[in-house]
Design an enzyme around this catalytic site. Structure first.
Site, PDB file in Angstrom:
ATOM      1  N   LYS A 110       0.819  -1.212   0.000  1.00  0.00           N
ATOM      2  CA  LYS A 110       0.000   0.000   0.000  1.00  0.00           C
ATOM      3  C   LYS A 110       0.856   1.268   0.000  1.00  0.00           C
ATOM      4  CE  LYS A 110      -3.888  -2.354   2.110  1.00  0.00           C
ATOM      5  NZ  LYS A 110      -4.019  -3.149   0.957  1.00  0.00           N
ATOM      6  N   CYS A 111       2.003   1.175  -0.602  1.00  0.00           N
ATOM      7  CA  CYS A 111       2.973   2.269  -0.653  1.00  0.00           C
ATOM      8  C   CYS A 111       2.940   2.902  -2.035  1.00  0.00           C
ATOM      9  CB  CYS A 111       4.366   1.682  -0.369  1.00  0.00           C
ATOM     10  SG  CYS A 111       5.722   2.854  -0.509  1.00  0.00           S
ATOM     11  N   GLY A 112       3.276   4.168  -2.112  1.00  0.00           N
ATOM     12  CA  GLY A 112       3.362   4.840  -3.401  1.00  0.00           C
ATOM     13  C   GLY A 112       4.408   4.220  -4.317  1.00  0.00           C
ATOM     14  N   THR A 147       4.886   0.973  -4.576  1.00  0.00           N
ATOM     15  CA  THR A 147       4.485  -0.402  -4.902  1.00  0.00           C
ATOM     16  C   THR A 147       4.514  -0.657  -6.405  1.00  0.00           C
ATOM     17  OG1 THR A 147       3.155  -0.508  -2.892  1.00  0.00           O
ATOM     18  CG2 THR A 147       2.659  -2.128  -4.592  1.00  0.00           C
TER      19      THR A 147
END
Length: 170
Positions: A34-36, A38
């Site tokens: 759920k990271c930018g 990803t």
């Protein structure tokens, strides 16, 4: 100590020795779904597919230490990456990369390469202060065929930018 002396947990909770990767170039990174960053999975998978037969192995270690961006189980993370990004490289069990519960492998990687490439003023100040923590998800380490930790790349250093470094080590 050599990188090949470490054991890591696979998704099935069984330990495996990194000695099985001896003679390979390793791209080791901590990830989160759920990271930018990803979306980097696409490019990492492309590198894996392009260079795996030449000796590149990719080792993915999910980590939930940065703003709860990997809340799923390790198995759910692996399934997500296979479905959304078509990953074929191995995803290992979720770990901590910093703090008292940091995985020994990442303590070793951090100690061997405390500063991200390219070196910046802030990373050099961190080194002077004795700080060598992982700053965020998708911090990437490149290990040569002899097991030396050669490069550390921060999250914003893209997999595409790493390609020439991988080719150099292959």
């Amino acid at each position: 100590m050599s990188i090949y002396e470490f054991e890591v947990k696979r998704l099935n909770q069984q330990k495996t020795s990194l000695s099985k990767y001896e003679g390979k170039v390793l791209l080791i990174f901590n990830s989160a779904t759920k990271c930018g960053y990803t979306k980097q999975y696409d490019a990492i998978e492309a590198l894996y597919e392009k260079y795996n037969k030449q000796g590149l192995e990719v080792l993915d270690f999910p980590c939930n230490q940065f703003m709860n961006q990997a809340p799923e189980s390790s198995q759910e993370i692996d399934a997500f990456c296979k479905l959304k990004f078509g990953t074929k490289f191995e995803t290992f069990d979720k770990i901590d990369v910093n703090g008292k519960n940091a995985d020994p492998l990442f303590k070793y990687l951090r100690a061997k390469k405390a500063v991200d490439y390219p070196k910046t003023k802030s990373s050099l100040l961190d080194r002077i202060r004795g700080v060598n923590t992982i700053k965020w998800n998708f911090t990437k380490f490149l290990v040569d065929k002899q097991g030396n930790v050669v490069y550390r790349f921060g999250p914003s250093f893209t997999p595409e930018e790493m390609e020439s470094f991988i080719k150099e080590l292959l």
